[in-house]
Design an enzyme around this catalytic site. Structure first.
Site, PDB file in Angstrom:
ATOM      1  N   HIS A 104      -1.560   1.290  -4.256  1.00 35.95           N
ATOM      2  CA  HIS A 104      -2.130   2.686  -3.952  1.00 35.95           C
ATOM      3  C   HIS A 104      -1.248   3.669  -4.990  1.00 35.95           C
ATOM      4  O   HIS A 104      -1.365   4.777  -4.549  1.00 35.95           O
ATOM      5  CB  HIS A 104      -2.052   2.983  -2.518  1.00 35.95           C
ATOM      6  CG  HIS A 104      -2.978   2.486  -1.670  1.00 35.95           C
ATOM      7  ND1 HIS A 104      -2.803   2.230  -0.387  1.00 35.95           N
ATOM      8  CD2 HIS A 104      -4.318   1.726  -2.079  1.00 35.95           C
ATOM      9  CE1 HIS A 104      -3.922   1.604   0.092  1.00 35.95           C
ATOM     10  NE2 HIS A 104      -4.726   1.103  -1.143  1.00 35.95           N
ATOM     11  N   GLN A 144       0.578  -1.387   0.091  1.00 36.67           N
ATOM     12  CA  GLN A 144      -0.015  -0.006   0.007  1.00 36.67           C
ATOM     13  C   GLN A 144       1.030   1.022   0.023  1.00 36.67           C
ATOM     14  O   GLN A 144       0.414   2.667  -0.136  1.00 36.67           O
ATOM     15  CB  GLN A 144      -0.903   0.039   1.161  1.00 36.67           C
ATOM     16  CG  GLN A 144      -2.005  -1.226   1.253  1.00 36.67           C
ATOM     17  CD  GLN A 144      -2.443  -1.319   2.801  1.00 36.67           C
ATOM     18  OE1 GLN A 144      -3.581  -0.762   3.046  1.00 36.67           O
ATOM     19  NE2 GLN A 144      -1.760  -1.996   3.518  1.00 36.67           N
ATOM     20  N   CYS A 164       0.941  19.520 -17.502  1.00 31.92           N
ATOM     21  CA  CYS A 164       0.903  18.577 -18.278  1.00 31.92           C
ATOM     22  C   CYS A 164       1.762  18.898 -19.552  1.00 31.92           C
ATOM     23  O   CYS A 164       1.296  20.028 -20.192  1.00 31.92           O
ATOM     24  CB  CYS A 164      -0.474  17.924 -18.684  1.00 31.92           C
ATOM     25  SG  CYS A 164      -0.341  16.701 -19.918  1.00 31.92           S
TER      26      CYS A 164
HETATM   27  C1  BJW Z   1       4.754  -0.556  12.648  1.00 31.03           C
HETATM   28  C2  BJW Z   1       5.727   0.543  12.917  1.00 31.03           C
HETATM   29  C3  BJW Z   1       6.943  -0.113  12.646  1.00 31.03           C
HETATM   30  C4  BJW Z   1       3.942   1.887  13.160  1.00 31.03           C
HETATM   31  N1  BJW Z   1       6.849  -1.446  12.318  1.00 31.03           N
HETATM   32  N2  BJW Z   1       4.711  -1.544  12.579  1.00 31.03           N
HETATM   33  C5  BJW Z   1     -17.231   3.944   3.399  1.00 31.03           C
HETATM   34  C6  BJW Z   1     -17.327   5.195   2.825  1.00 31.03           C
HETATM   35  C7  BJW Z   1     -16.300   5.418   1.679  1.00 31.03           C
HETATM   36  C8  BJW Z   1     -15.360   4.524   1.280  1.00 31.03           C
HETATM   37  C9  BJW Z   1     -15.492   3.247   1.739  1.00 31.03           C
HETATM   38  C10 BJW Z   1     -16.221   3.102   2.811  1.00 31.03           C
HETATM   39  N3  BJW Z   1     -16.149   1.706   3.176  1.00 31.03           N
HETATM   40  C11 BJW Z   1     -14.957   1.278   2.532  1.00 31.03           C
HETATM   41  C12 BJW Z   1     -14.650   2.104   1.817  1.00 31.03           C
HETATM   42  C13 BJW Z   1     -13.706   2.011   0.611  1.00 31.03           C
HETATM   43  C14 BJW Z   1     -12.358   2.874   1.072  1.00 31.03           C
HETATM   44  C15 BJW Z   1     -12.176   2.234   2.350  1.00 31.03           C
HETATM   45  O1  BJW Z   1     -11.348   1.333   2.661  1.00 31.03           O
HETATM   46  N4  BJW Z   1     -12.236   3.355   3.491  1.00 31.03           N
HETATM   47  C16 BJW Z   1     -11.921   2.894   4.868  1.00 31.03           C
HETATM   48  C17 BJW Z   1     -11.127   3.883   5.375  1.00 31.03           C
HETATM   49  C18 BJW Z   1     -13.348   2.594   5.488  1.00 31.03           C
HETATM   50  N5  BJW Z   1     -11.349   2.262   0.059  1.00 31.03           N
HETATM   51  C19 BJW Z   1     -11.068   3.182  -0.825  1.00 31.03           C
HETATM   52  O2  BJW Z   1     -11.798   4.018  -1.179  1.00 31.03           O
HETATM   53  C20 BJW Z   1     -10.302   2.386  -1.974  1.00 31.03           C
HETATM   54  N6  BJW Z   1     -11.017   2.409  -3.262  1.00 31.03           N
HETATM   55  C21 BJW Z   1     -11.954   1.373  -3.521  1.00 31.03           C
HETATM   56  O3  BJW Z   1     -12.536   0.765  -2.704  1.00 31.03           O
HETATM   57  O4  BJW Z   1     -12.313   1.547  -4.696  1.00 31.03           O
HETATM   58  C22 BJW Z   1     -13.383   0.490  -5.172  1.00 31.03           C
HETATM   59  C23 BJW Z   1     -12.514  -0.531  -5.834  1.00 31.03           C
HETATM   60  C24 BJW Z   1     -12.216  -1.571  -5.031  1.00 31.03           C
HETATM   61  C25 BJW Z   1     -11.315  -2.560  -5.676  1.00 31.03           C
HETATM   62  C26 BJW Z   1     -11.281  -2.433  -7.125  1.00 31.03           C
HETATM   63  C27 BJW Z   1     -11.823  -1.619  -7.777  1.00 31.03           C
HETATM   64  C28 BJW Z   1     -12.670  -0.386  -7.042  1.00 31.03           C
HETATM   65  C29 BJW Z   1      -9.027   3.210  -2.233  1.00 31.03           C
HETATM   66  C30 BJW Z   1      -8.222   3.450  -1.056  1.00 31.03           C
HETATM   67  C31 BJW Z   1      -6.853   4.305  -1.223  1.00 31.03           C
HETATM   68  C32 BJW Z   1      -6.111   4.537   0.136  1.00 31.03           C
HETATM   69  N7  BJW Z   1      -5.292   5.626  -0.174  1.00 31.03           N
HETATM   70  C33 BJW Z   1      -4.454   5.855   0.702  1.00 31.03           C
HETATM   71  C34 BJW Z   1      -3.527   7.190   0.327  1.00 31.03           C
HETATM   72  C35 BJW Z   1      -2.745   6.645  -0.889  1.00 31.03           C
HETATM   73  C36 BJW Z   1      -1.771   7.760  -1.116  1.00 31.03           C
HETATM   74  C37 BJW Z   1      -0.828   8.288  -0.082  1.00 31.03           C
HETATM   75  O5  BJW Z   1      -0.098   7.637   0.359  1.00 31.03           O
HETATM   76  O6  BJW Z   1      -0.781   9.267   0.169  1.00 31.03           O
HETATM   77  O7  BJW Z   1      -3.467   4.743   1.198  1.00 31.03           O
HETATM   78  S1  BJW Z   1      -5.209   6.180   2.573  1.00 31.03           S
HETATM   79  C38 BJW Z   1      -3.738   5.736   3.352  1.00 31.03           C
HETATM   80  O8  BJW Z   1      -4.164   4.400   4.036  1.00 31.03           O
HETATM   81  C39 BJW Z   1      -2.662   5.154   2.396  1.00 31.03           C
HETATM   82  C40 BJW Z   1      -2.199   3.860   2.952  1.00 31.03           C
HETATM   83  O9  BJW Z   1      -1.678   3.040   1.805  1.00 31.03           O
HETATM   84  C41 BJW Z   1      -3.445   3.202   3.466  1.00 31.03           C
HETATM   85  C42 BJW Z   1      -3.244   2.153   4.339  1.00 31.03           C
HETATM   86  O10 BJW Z   1      -2.418   2.877   5.416  1.00 31.03           O
HETATM   87  P1  BJW Z   1      -1.517   1.999   6.279  1.00 31.03           P
HETATM   88  O11 BJW Z   1      -0.279   1.524   5.494  1.00 31.03           O
HETATM   89  O12 BJW Z   1      -2.158   0.863   6.954  1.00 31.03           O
HETATM   90  O13 BJW Z   1      -0.992   2.942   7.346  1.00 31.03           O
HETATM   91  P2  BJW Z   1      -1.728   3.147   8.831  1.00 31.03           P
HETATM   92  O14 BJW Z   1      -1.224   4.378   9.321  1.00 31.03           O
HETATM   93  O15 BJW Z   1      -3.130   2.745   8.787  1.00 31.03           O
HETATM   94  O16 BJW Z   1      -1.007   2.149   9.819  1.00 31.03           O
HETATM   95  C43 BJW Z   1       0.289   1.909  10.141  1.00 31.03           C
HETATM   96  C44 BJW Z   1       0.367   0.517  11.070  1.00 31.03           C
HETATM   97  O17 BJW Z   1       2.116   0.480  11.109  1.00 31.03           O
HETATM   98  C45 BJW Z   1      -0.212   0.925  12.236  1.00 31.03           C
HETATM   99  O18 BJW Z   1      -0.750  -0.504  12.530  1.00 31.03           O
HETATM  100  C46 BJW Z   1       0.975   0.736  13.355  1.00 31.03           C
HETATM  101  O19 BJW Z   1       0.646   0.248  14.612  1.00 31.03           O
HETATM  102  C47 BJW Z   1       2.044   0.282  12.611  1.00 31.03           C
HETATM  103  N8  BJW Z   1       3.612   0.691  12.864  1.00 31.03           N
HETATM  104  N9  BJW Z   1       5.200   1.830  13.031  1.00 31.03           N
HETATM  105  C48 BJW Z   1       5.839  -2.271  12.537  1.00 31.03           C
HETATM  106  N10 BJW Z   1       8.171   0.379  12.966  1.00 31.03           N
HETATM  107 ZN    ZN Z   2      -2.598  16.355 -20.114  1.00 31.94          ZN
END
Ligand code: BJW
Ligand code: ZN
Length: 313
Positions: free
Chosen positions: A122, A102, A209
């Site tokens: 992502h 991700q 662009c």
């Molecule tokens: C350590 C550590 C160390 C710390 N060692 N561990 C209700 C309303 C609207 C939408 C939805 C809804 N319900 C569900 C949805 C869908 C939505 C979603 O999931 N929402 C939820 C929040 C509810 N998802 C989407 O919209 C996705 N699209 C989608 O579903 O389209 C439909 C579709 C699906 C499939 C096929 C086709 C179409 C898109 C999701 C996009 C997420 N984007 C982001 C930003 C990316 C760009 C950027 O980086 O800026 O992605 S948001 C953010 O969260 C980013 C991350 O990749 C993602 C996950 O976060 P991650 O990596 O888990 O980080 P943290 O901070 O949450 O956790 C860190 C962890 O590390 C913690 O557990 C710590 O304890 C640990 N940690 N230090 C080991 N040293």
């Molecule tokens: Zn363009």
């Protein structure tokens, strides 16, 4: 009773099909901030609030600044031992392995992870896309820093932000065998202090662009947007080709769909789950959850240790 590590490593040798699901925690030890948690902040904004199409529509200068800062931080970092061990595992032909990340920081690729088995679901900080509906221009591997001459002046505050992150991190660097050596204190709360840039960016300062002149946007996937179909197809093909024996769930809160659905899928089909996180449910750490191991601490420290039987030093 064997320790979790010994039991995990004993089982590991027999496993043939493995998936790694990676989140921000894998890069946290390098000072790159995670999203959730008390200090996942940037300029008084929650990072999650900036990762939306609406935020970009309302204030593209603010969102671009956030991504410029993230690009700069990622480019200043070097892959850690966790990135490297996954890259090595992916090169080993003795088993089938894919990594679903991700993270948009590009650090797994820079660690040498083969692109064929690395799914950046992502997107990437180093991809830029045109915002015009009528234009398909994508700049795929842009590591320019600063991104445009007009953005050069933003470097100073970016360096101060990155330095603050690493200062916070260095406080955790104690000797071996302590909790801190396993990174128990190096989660996002320690490594991403609030960061306050001063420069405001006007539309004219932002990347345009080269084909149609429209505003470019970061090539990342925001909430509500679809994930790259080629990556999803590649992952589905792997999952359908046979049962997955083990999913490594590395440094992710597992709150975002569809990434989190892969863990449930593997579990439902009888696969094992190994969690590498600074925050793991005590029941899991104590070995009380069936087919689940938990390694609490910095994933960059635990992963090379846990996967050592599969990977040459
Ligand atoms: C350590 C550590 C160390 C710390 N060692 N561990 C209700 C309303 C609207 C939408 C939805 C809804 N319900 C569900 C949805 C869908 C939505 C979603 O999931 N929402 C939820 C929040 C509810 N998802 C989407 O919209 C996705 N699209 C989608 O579903 O389209 C439909 C579709 C699906 C499939 C096929 C086709 C179409 C898109 C999701 C996009 C997420 N984007 C982001 C930003 C990316 C760009 C950027 O980086 O800026 O992605 S948001 C953010 O969260 C980013 C991350 O990749 C993602 C996950 O976060 P991650 O990596 O888990 O980080 P943290 O901070 O949450 O956790 C860190 C962890 O590390 C913690 O557990 C710590 O304890 C640990 N940690 N230090 C080991 N040293
Ligand atoms: Zn363009």
């Amino acid at each position: 009773m064997p320790s979790q590590l010994a039991e995990f490593q004993e089982c590991l040798r027999q496993l043939k099909r493995i998936v790694a699901l990676v989140g921000a925690g894998l890069s946290a030890s390098l000072g790159l901030p995670t999203f959730r948690g008390s200090q996942g902040l940037w300029k008084n904004f929650n990072m999650i609030d900036l990762a939306t199409p609406d935020a970009f529509y309302i204030d593209p200068g603010l969102v671009w600044q956030f991504y410029l800062w993230r690009r700069h931080q990622a480019l200043s970092a070097v892959p850690n031992d966790g990135h490297k061990v996954l890259a090595k595992l992916a090169e080993d032909k003795k088993r089938s392995f894919i990594t679903i990340t991700q993270n948009v920081d590009g650090l797994l690729a820079r660690a040498g992870h083969p692109p064929k088995t690395l799914y950046e679901i992502h997107g990437s900080l180093f991809q830029l896309r045109c915002t015009s509906f009528n234009c398909t221009f994508v700049d795929r591997n842009n590591t320019d820093d600063p991104l445009t001459p007009a953005l050069a002046a933003t470097d100073e505050y970016m360096d101060s932000g990155a330095a603050a992150n690493l200062d916070a991190l260095s406080e955790t660097a104690l000797g071996p065998n302590s909790d801190t050596a396993l990174g128990l204190n190096s989660d996002s709360a320690r490594t991403s202090p609030e960061f306050t840039p001063t420069k405001e960016l006007a539309l004219d300062d932002l990347p345009k662009c080269p084909v149609c002149g429209s505003l470019m946007r970061p090539g990342v996937v925001w909430f509500g947007e679809s994930l790259p179909l080629r990556a999803l197809d590649g992952i589905d093909t792997f999952l359908e080709a046979g049962p997955v024996d083990l999913i490594l769930v590395i440094g992710t809160s597992g709150t975002v769909y569809p990434a989190n659905s892969y863990v449930d899928l593997v579990r439902q089909r009888g696969g094992h789950v190994a969690i590498f996180n600074t925050d793991v449910d005590p029941e899991v750490v104590d070995g009380k959850v069936e087919k689940t191991w938990g390694f609490k601490g910095d994933a960059a420290v635990w992963l090379p240790k846990a996967l050592a039987p599969l990977v040459e030093p």
